[in-house]
Design a protein around this motif. Sequence first.
Motif, PDB file in Angstrom:
ATOM      1  N   LEU A   1       0.825  -1.204   0.000  1.00 39.04           N
ATOM      2  CA  LEU A   1       0.000   0.000   0.000  1.00 39.04           C
ATOM      3  C   LEU A   1       0.862   1.257   0.000  1.00 39.04           C
ATOM      4  CD1 LEU A   1      -2.852  -1.015   2.485  1.00 39.04           C
ATOM      5  CD2 LEU A   1      -2.970  -0.880  -0.009  1.00 39.04           C
ATOM      6  N   SER A   2       1.960   1.230   0.757  1.00 38.78           N
ATOM      7  CA  SER A   2       2.873   2.379   0.771  1.00 38.78           C
ATOM      8  C   SER A   2       3.516   2.567  -0.595  1.00 38.78           C
ATOM      9  CB  SER A   2       3.961   2.182   1.837  1.00 38.78           C
ATOM     10  OG  SER A   2       3.404   2.137   3.131  1.00 38.78           O
ATOM     11  N   LEU A   3       3.944   1.466  -1.224  1.00 36.15           N
ATOM     12  CA  LEU A   3       4.549   1.548  -2.549  1.00 36.15           C
ATOM     13  C   LEU A   3       3.556   2.121  -3.551  1.00 36.15           C
ATOM     14  CD1 LEU A   3       6.987   0.802  -4.391  1.00 36.15           C
ATOM     15  CD2 LEU A   3       5.884  -1.410  -4.751  1.00 36.15           C
ATOM     16  N   ASN A   4       2.313   1.695  -3.458  1.00 36.53           N
ATOM     17  CA  ASN A   4       1.277   2.201  -4.358  1.00 36.53           C
ATOM     18  C   ASN A   4       1.006   3.686  -4.121  1.00 36.53           C
ATOM     19  OD1 ASN A   4      -0.944   1.642  -6.343  1.00 36.53           O
ATOM     20  ND2 ASN A   4      -2.203   2.286  -4.613  1.00 36.53           N
ATOM     21  N   LYS A   5       1.212   4.132  -2.891  1.00 40.01           N
ATOM     22  CA  LYS A   5       0.937   5.522  -2.544  1.00 40.01           C
ATOM     23  C   LYS A   5       2.055   6.464  -2.956  1.00 40.01           C
ATOM     24  CE  LYS A   5       0.114   8.466   1.523  1.00 40.01           C
ATOM     25  NZ  LYS A   5      -0.038   8.470   3.009  1.00 40.01           N
ATOM     26  N   ILE A   6       3.310   6.059  -2.754  1.00 37.14           N
ATOM     27  CA  ILE A   6       4.422   6.998  -2.923  1.00 37.14           C
ATOM     28  C   ILE A   6       5.105   6.895  -4.283  1.00 37.14           C
ATOM     29  CG2 ILE A   6       4.853   6.995  -0.444  1.00 37.14           C
ATOM     30  CD1 ILE A   6       7.245   5.207  -0.888  1.00 37.14           C
ATOM     31  N   THR A   7       4.759   5.880  -5.087  1.00 34.55           N
ATOM     32  CA  THR A   7       5.348   5.762  -6.423  1.00 34.55           C
ATOM     33  C   THR A   7       4.224   5.608  -7.443  1.00 34.55           C
ATOM     34  OG1 THR A   7       5.528   3.350  -6.492  1.00 34.55           O
ATOM     35  CG2 THR A   7       7.319   4.555  -5.419  1.00 34.55           C
ATOM     36  N   PRO A   8       4.469   6.000  -8.696  1.00 33.13           N
ATOM     37  CA  PRO A   8       3.415   5.891  -9.721  1.00 33.13           C
ATOM     38  C   PRO A   8       3.399   4.551 -10.440  1.00 33.13           C
ATOM     39  CG  PRO A   8       5.299   7.059 -10.634  1.00 33.13           C
ATOM     40  CD  PRO A   8       5.644   6.734  -9.195  1.00 33.13           C
ATOM     41  N   PHE A   9       4.364   3.672 -10.162  1.00 24.08           N
ATOM     42  CA  PHE A   9       4.537   2.475 -10.980  1.00 24.08           C
ATOM     43  C   PHE A   9       3.293   1.586 -10.988  1.00 24.08           C
ATOM     44  CE2 PHE A   9       8.907   3.204  -9.110  1.00 24.08           C
ATOM     45  CZ  PHE A   9       9.329   4.003 -10.158  1.00 24.08           C
ATOM     46  N   ILE A  10       2.852   1.167  -9.812  1.00 22.92           N
ATOM     47  CA  ILE A  10       1.725   0.246  -9.735  1.00 22.92           C
ATOM     48  C   ILE A  10       0.439   0.931 -10.168  1.00 22.92           C
ATOM     49  CG2 ILE A  10       0.337  -1.174  -8.181  1.00 22.92           C
ATOM     50  CD1 ILE A  10       2.836  -1.708  -6.556  1.00 22.92           C
ATOM     51  N   ARG A  11       0.242   2.179  -9.725  1.00 26.24           N
ATOM     52  CA  ARG A  11      -0.981   2.895 -10.097  1.00 26.24           C
ATOM     53  C   ARG A  11      -1.109   3.047 -11.607  1.00 26.24           C
ATOM     54  NH1 ARG A  11      -0.496   8.263  -7.406  1.00 26.24           N
ATOM     55  NH2 ARG A  11       1.613   7.582  -6.874  1.00 26.24           N
ATOM     56  N   PHE A  12       0.003   3.352 -12.265  1.00 30.29           N
ATOM     57  CA  PHE A  12      -0.039   3.522 -13.711  1.00 30.29           C
ATOM     58  C   PHE A  12      -0.355   2.202 -14.401  1.00 30.29           C
ATOM     59  CE2 PHE A  12       2.107   4.524 -17.884  1.00 30.29           C
ATOM     60  CZ  PHE A  12       1.119   5.418 -18.296  1.00 30.29           C
ATOM     61  N   CYS A  13       0.198   1.114 -13.897  1.00 32.26           N
ATOM     62  CA  CYS A  13      -0.147  -0.211 -14.428  1.00 32.26           C
ATOM     63  C   CYS A  13      -1.645  -0.466 -14.290  1.00 32.26           C
ATOM     64  CB  CYS A  13       0.617  -1.297 -13.677  1.00 32.26           C
ATOM     65  SG  CYS A  13       2.369  -1.394 -14.057  1.00 32.26           S
ATOM     66  N   HIS A  14      -2.176  -0.193 -13.110  1.00 26.90           N
ATOM     67  CA  HIS A  14      -3.596  -0.442 -12.854  1.00 26.90           C
ATOM     68  C   HIS A  14      -4.495   0.403 -13.751  1.00 26.90           C
ATOM     69  CE1 HIS A  14      -2.811  -2.056  -8.504  1.00 26.90           C
ATOM     70  NE2 HIS A  14      -2.495  -2.925  -9.442  1.00 26.90           N
ATOM     71  N   LEU A  15      -4.198   1.692 -13.828  1.00 27.71           N
ATOM     72  CA  LEU A  15      -5.058   2.579 -14.605  1.00 27.71           C
ATOM     73  C   LEU A  15      -5.018   2.236 -16.094  1.00 27.71           C
ATOM     74  CD1 LEU A  15      -4.316   5.973 -12.810  1.00 27.71           C
ATOM     75  CD2 LEU A  15      -6.405   4.617 -12.678  1.00 27.71           C
ATOM     76  N   THR A  16      -3.834   1.875 -16.587  1.00 29.40           N
ATOM     77  CA  THR A  16      -3.720   1.531 -17.998  1.00 29.40           C
ATOM     78  C   THR A  16      -4.408   0.199 -18.290  1.00 29.40           C
ATOM     79  OG1 THR A  16      -1.564   2.609 -17.931  1.00 29.40           O
ATOM     80  CG2 THR A  16      -2.112   1.426 -19.924  1.00 29.40           C
ATOM     81  N   ALA A  17      -4.286  -0.752 -17.381  1.00 30.16           N
ATOM     82  CA  ALA A  17      -4.989  -2.030 -17.541  1.00 30.16           C
ATOM     83  C   ALA A  17      -6.501  -1.813 -17.515  1.00 30.16           C
ATOM     84  CB  ALA A  17      -4.560  -3.000 -16.445  1.00 30.16           C
TER      85      ALA A  17
END
Length: 408
Positions: free
Chosen positions: A139-155
């Motif tokens: 959850l912290s990684l998802n909050k402080i970096t764009p990597f996972i969020r960008f994967c999710h939004l693009t998927a």
Amino acid sequence: MLGSWSQSQLMSSSNSHDRREEEETDHPRPPTAFHMRQLLVSCADLISQSDYSAAKRFFSILSSNSSPYGDSTERLVHQFTRALSLRLNRPGISPSTAPAALVFDNNMVTSRPCGSTSNDHKMLISYESDQEALRSCYLSLNKITPFIRFCHLTANQAILESIQVGQEAIHIIDFDIMHGVQWPPLMQALAERSNDSTLQSPPMLRITGTGQDLNVLHRTGDRLSKFAQSLGLRFHFHPLLLLNNDPTSLALYLPSAITLLPDEALAVNCVLYLHRFLKDDSRELLLFLHKIKALNPRVVTVAEREANHSNPLFLQRFLEALDHYTALFDSLEATLPPTSRERLAVEQVWFGREIMDIVAAEGEGRRERHQKFGDLGNDSEECRACQSSLESLRTFTGQDPAKAPLSF
């Protein structure tokens, strides 16, 4: 007079230079980032040659010039020094040639002498079983970096565009759903898309989420159900448990483990998941891809890290990992203060676990086997078959699933 003055000045300059040399000798300058990298590489090279006594001499320098609380270089060196120490303390290596092992927990890092018993080794990696800490760090990684969020939004965008407006039922299979943070934005988009068309009601959404903890899966389903209810979206969640955290166990009983209903548009989501099937051969990945293809999904979304951590040669794998995590640690330093607890947790627990696995583990015990898509298919007929299977799972965009929506 002029000659006398020049000689005096030269003597004064010489004395000043001597004093500076003495000061630098008494207080040597700290090693540069480049120097520390070279020390790490030299130490790893010696370990790869089984010259453990020579490698041991590097650890005092690396340890004294690294810290989990310093700048990005010091933090990076700290993690890789821990991992090299753990590799030297694996069972079968004489304790007389190994350095003091760095023992890690969620609050502090200490060092102690370590023997060569398997119990010591298990103690060093006991934090692997602390799944609650890993979930928190995710959850912290998802909050402080764009990597996972960008994967999710693009998927999510790929899923939305592959499913026509007016589709009455949608079924998403999410491999390793964890907290389910990917799906609230998709739910909201589905609700808004239906509101724009007064003649269409929101579709029925089913999500089958896989994971290794049934309680976590149930909590994830409850959160998603409440959010769907707030949007007026019909929703069902189905947990699917992975046995012994083994993704291959699921591949063996797909598709019978998943209920597919008629008139459903099926989407399969594999974000940061396929690398878990990469072993010394690719038969397990090939089997999984064939099972997915048999489900006849409307779209398959895949995102993987663009890194090569699957090399069987330790030194080459170490160099690849060093470059990769240098970039990640530098990016965290550029965006977060050194006192950030979330940054510290992500670096030590999440990235630290990955570095430990890549550097210290071997054989079947090594799980972080990221591989660049361009390299897949160069090693064996099985790998080429996997690449062919990925080609056959092209998404609506016509891209390779391993590159769509994103590799990072």
